[in-house]
Design a protein around this motif. Sequence first.
Motif, short mmCIF file in Angstrom:
data_model
loop_
_atom_site.label_atom_id
_atom_site.label_comp_id
_atom_site.label_asym_id
_atom_site.label_seq_id
_atom_site.Cartn_x
_atom_site.Cartn_y
_atom_site.Cartn_z
N ILE A 143 0.87 -1.18 0.00
CA ILE A 143 0.00 0.00 0.00
C ILE A 143 0.91 1.23 0.00
CG2 ILE A 143 -1.90 1.16 1.18
CD1 ILE A 143 -2.32 -1.56 2.73
N VAL A 144 0.85 1.99 -1.08
CA VAL A 144 1.73 3.14 -1.23
C VAL A 144 0.93 4.42 -0.95
CG1 VAL A 144 3.23 4.39 -2.82
CG2 VAL A 144 3.09 1.89 -2.95
N MET A 145 1.47 5.25 -0.07
CA MET A 145 0.75 6.47 0.32
C MET A 145 1.61 7.69 0.03
SD MET A 145 -0.62 5.07 3.97
CE MET A 145 -1.99 3.93 4.05
N ASP A 146 1.05 8.68 -0.66
CA ASP A 146 1.82 9.89 -0.93
C ASP A 146 1.52 10.95 0.13
OD1 ASP A 146 -0.48 11.34 -1.59
OD2 ASP A 146 -0.21 11.08 -3.77
N ASP A 147 2.11 12.15 -0.09
CA ASP A 147 2.04 13.20 0.94
C ASP A 147 0.63 13.77 1.13
OD1 ASP A 147 2.13 14.31 -1.56
OD2 ASP A 147 3.50 15.94 -1.05
N SER A 148 -0.33 13.35 0.34
CA SER A 148 -1.70 13.83 0.57
C SER A 148 -2.41 12.98 1.64
CB SER A 148 -2.51 13.76 -0.74
OG SER A 148 -2.77 12.42 -1.09
N THR A 149 -1.75 11.93 2.09
CA THR A 149 -2.40 10.99 3.00
C THR A 149 -2.42 11.48 4.45
OG1 THR A 149 -1.50 9.23 1.62
CG2 THR A 149 -2.42 8.57 3.76
N ASP A 150 -3.57 11.36 5.06
CA ASP A 150 -3.68 11.62 6.50
C ASP A 150 -3.44 10.28 7.20
OD1 ASP A 150 -4.46 11.96 9.12
OD2 ASP A 150 -6.16 13.25 8.61
N PHE A 175 0.50 12.72 14.47
CA PHE A 175 -0.38 12.67 15.64
C PHE A 175 -0.35 14.00 16.38
CE2 PHE A 175 0.55 8.36 14.50
CZ PHE A 175 -0.63 7.67 14.74
N ASP A 176 0.90 14.57 16.50
CA ASP A 176 1.06 15.85 17.18
C ASP A 176 0.17 16.93 16.57
OD1 ASP A 176 2.81 14.89 18.98
OD2 ASP A 176 4.64 15.59 17.96
N GLU A 183 -3.26 21.93 15.90
CA GLU A 183 -2.72 22.64 14.75
C GLU A 183 -3.56 22.29 13.52
OE1 GLU A 183 1.41 21.63 13.11
OE2 GLU A 183 1.69 22.19 15.22
N LYS A 184 -3.99 21.05 13.49
CA LYS A 184 -4.74 20.56 12.34
C LYS A 184 -6.23 20.55 12.66
CE LYS A 184 -4.30 16.88 8.95
NZ LYS A 184 -3.47 15.79 8.47
N GLN A 185 -7.03 20.90 11.69
CA GLN A 185 -8.48 20.91 11.86
C GLN A 185 -8.98 19.50 12.19
OE1 GLN A 185 -11.04 23.21 11.71
NE2 GLN A 185 -9.28 24.60 11.97
#
Lengths: 168, 435
Positions: B329-336, B420-421, B427-429
């Motif tokens: 399973i490959v995840m790019d930088d758009s992944t949460d 997680f931080d 910081e994140k919605q």
Amino acid sequence: MSTAHAAGETHQPVFVGPTRAQLEALFPKYPTKQSVLLPALWLVQEARGWISEGALHEVAEVLGLTPAYVKGVVTFYTMYHTHPVGRHFIQVCTTSPCNICGAEEVTKAFLRHTGCGELGATSPDGRFTVIEVECLGACGFATPVLIDDDFVEGVTPERVAGILQGYK
Amino acid sequence: MGYPHPSHAGEHPVLSKHFGDAGARTFDGWVKRGGYEGLKKALGMTRDQVVEEVKASGLRGRGGAGFPTGMKWSFMPKEVVKPHYLVCNADESEPGTFKDREIIRWTPHQLIEGCAIGAHAIGAERIYIYIRGEFTHEHRILLAAVDEAYKGGALGANVFGSGRRIDVVVHRGAGAYICGEETAMMNSIEGKRGNPRIKPPFPAVAGLWACPTTINNVETLAAAGHILRQGGAWYKGLCRGNPKSTGTKLFSVCGHVQRPGNYEVVMGTSMKELIYDMCGGMRPGRTLKAVIPGGSSVPIMTPAEVEDCLLDYEGVVAKGSMLGSGGMIVMDDSTDLVYQVMRLARFYAHESCAQCTQCREGTAWTTRILEKILAGKGRREDLDLLLDLADNMTGKTICVLSDSCAAPVVSAIRKFPAEFDAYISREKQPVMVTA
Ligand SMILES: Cc1cc2nc3c(=O)[nH]c(=O)nc-3n(C[C@H](O)[C@H](O)[C@H](O)COP(=O)(O)O)c2cc1C
Ligand code: SF4
Ligand code: FES
């Protein structure tokens, strides 16, 4: 013969005619009658669309099991319906590999275009039921959707309306 | 080949050679392509000789655990006192894995041939192929192929005139990931709930109906046909220097690559080559964030770990994960990642058979904590709690489903703490989590 059951409705036996023959053909394939339970439940679901209380009793009877035992097994497996569902049953995979490829948008599109409103509910016209399922084993073809027995690959929100036209 | 994409020069198609070629699906088509030669050869050999050939090939189980196949077969009693059974695991429900489905849908006879060889090697007359209920199309293809195999003499009372009886029964699952676990599968075939059994006894001693039983994955059995046809030494030669991981392996690559699909490469091929050259890398403008290399049950890898990782059992372990089923399973930088780890935890919670407390409670609790963090209500202590829970879920249960839930969670917290931080520090919605 018809079996009365708890809810008081009469149950029309499933295992008659060709379905009976299909059931009989299963017995030589397994050393015990109990082992025929999963295939027998599939026969019921294929014939009736779901597994009613009456059908459950009938299966128990033909296999020499108790209804409570059969119920315990039926409820373990997610593909057996213990309630009637829409004429077409739609299962959208939303597990991670499909999820990161936009599967939740596909689910929303199905809910919108079928008029089901929410997951698990049947559309007012009785045509569709939509549910989310875990990995369908086709993650490279995101998003896969199982509509009745048809496995549709690469579904996008844009394709949903067109796909639904094939199911009256 | 990289079905549904054209073959890439870096691939080494053996099992996947005829993917996409509908002509290979029929009995005659398979025979025309050299099929059933391996079975015929095996029938002219003793049980021991077949087992030795497979041992010599170095083939290891492709279902996830990588146990040496020849050795597994050798555990079956020499004397057939009670019936022996072979079970073929076609349950394929590990998120990220979709290779067995391709084998069945394009080359069902490749599987039947391998099954018959396996049955001969372990002294079994009957094979149960357990196919997951959702594979409706593959189920139909397999039933038709079994029919043809009987008519063609590859199955039945006298397989290819050898006097040997081999029967195949296709058993359809009904939606339960846990039935992919070998002892749960046996219970399911016996008409029971799919609860894993406590081991020992091991299946070779008491499996299906308490009889000696061997269980193998689809890809493992499919490889057996080629090993018998071309020899164990040939198969063992297919490796890039590591004699413990031999042969070719199908990798199912999914997620954020440009060309997801099934790629068959020689063991020891570089992971980067697979992801970037064969699968075309990330979509334009995107970079790699993480890879889960062996189906969702293994630790997550960082791009640094991917960098010089070799695709074989030892190579992936050296980089902090496991080869597992080969479902990448490959995840790019758009992944949460927090969201996706929650989805995986939810998967395991949904699929737990609920026999063991650590698993039943642990998977559900892990999911709830992750949902809470996503909703913007997380605290730092929650991460410690997740790690503590994971510790209690590892190595303590009847089967490893519980461990499988812990692996991605622990690795994500350790390797991607910033993800997680971002939620914990607000910081994140927050994300609306729908159940
Ligand atoms: C929870 C769980 C799920 C599993 N699912 C599968 C599966 O879908 N397919 C499979 O081949 N093996 C699966 N396995 C591994 C099997 O238990 C077994 O090890 C495998 O089928 C053995 O075949 P092999 O030696 O050829 O790999 C699973 C194991 C566990 C613990
Ligand atoms: S670990 Fe989970 S899935 Fe495995 S036997 Fe225990 S409760 Fe069932
Ligand atoms: S995750 Fe959707 S098919 Fe596997």
